[in-house]
Scaffold this motif. Structure first.
Motif, PDB file in Angstrom:
ATOM      1  N   VAL A  25       0.764  -1.205   0.009  1.00 51.85           N
ATOM      2  CA  VAL A  25      -0.071  -0.034  -0.104  1.00 51.85           C
ATOM      3  C   VAL A  25       0.927   1.404  -0.033  1.00 51.85           C
ATOM      4  N   VAL A  26       1.906   1.305   0.979  1.00 48.19           N
ATOM      5  CA  VAL A  26       2.684   2.471   0.823  1.00 48.19           C
ATOM      6  C   VAL A  26       3.372   2.704  -0.544  1.00 48.19           C
ATOM      7  N   CYS A  27       3.967   1.490  -0.974  1.00 51.77           N
ATOM      8  CA  CYS A  27       4.771   1.753  -2.500  1.00 51.77           C
ATOM      9  C   CYS A  27       3.678   2.152  -3.430  1.00 51.77           C
ATOM     10  N   LEU A  28       2.463   1.717  -3.481  1.00 46.61           N
ATOM     11  CA  LEU A  28       1.690   2.197  -4.443  1.00 46.61           C
ATOM     12  C   LEU A  28       1.107   3.472  -4.285  1.00 46.61           C
ATOM     13  N   ALA A  29       1.214   3.921  -3.157  1.00 51.07           N
ATOM     14  CA  ALA A  29       0.617   5.420  -2.681  1.00 51.07           C
ATOM     15  C   ALA A  29       1.831   6.319  -3.057  1.00 51.07           C
ATOM     16  N   LEU A  56       4.009  -0.188  -8.124  1.00 44.16           N
ATOM     17  CA  LEU A  56       3.811  -1.428  -8.206  1.00 44.16           C
ATOM     18  C   LEU A  56       5.182  -2.286  -8.211  1.00 44.16           C
ATOM     19  N   VAL A  57       5.904  -2.138  -9.142  1.00 45.72           N
ATOM     20  CA  VAL A  57       7.183  -2.758  -9.218  1.00 45.72           C
ATOM     21  C   VAL A  57       8.070  -2.638  -8.030  1.00 45.72           C
ATOM     22  N   THR A  58       8.068  -1.799  -7.549  1.00 38.34           N
ATOM     23  CA  THR A  58       8.942  -1.412  -6.362  1.00 38.34           C
ATOM     24  C   THR A  58       8.395  -2.171  -5.147  1.00 38.34           C
ATOM     25  N   GLY A  59       6.914  -2.133  -5.034  1.00 43.77           N
ATOM     26  CA  GLY A  59       6.400  -2.854  -3.901  1.00 43.77           C
ATOM     27  C   GLY A  59       6.524  -4.587  -4.154  1.00 43.77           C
ATOM     28  N   ILE A  60       6.521  -4.779  -5.457  1.00 43.81           N
ATOM     29  CA  ILE A  60       6.918  -6.327  -5.458  1.00 43.81           C
ATOM     30  C   ILE A  60       8.169  -6.836  -5.360  1.00 43.81           C
TER      31      ILE A  60
END
Length: 73
Positions: A25-29, A56-60
């Motif tokens: 959630v933090v990466c997407l925001a 999204l890529v950073t979160g994954i």
């Protein structure tokens, strides 16, 4: 009698699951707001999509390394 493994703690699994959700959630925001800022600065809606996808890529990737470190992969 078998000794319990320290990695079998159910609270550890709950903590890892919560951390994964919060991280995504933090990466997407952050990606969304960065793309929104770029969109207002440079114009166009494509920056918003790019920022969201970057988040999204950073979160994954972040979740992969988190599971690798704490999940025992």
């Amino acid at each position: 009698m078998k000794r319990p493994n320290s990695n079998d703690n159910p609270w550890r699994a709950v903590a890892l699951t919560s951390a994964i959700g919060i991280d995504l959630v933090v990466c997407l925001a952050a990606g969304y707001f960065f793309g929104d800022w770029l969109s207002h600065t440079l114009g166009g809606q494509l920056w918003l999509l790019g920022g969201f996808l970057l988040g999204l890529v950073t979160g994954i990737i972040s979740i992969y390394f988190m599971i690798k470190q704490y999940g025992g992969l």
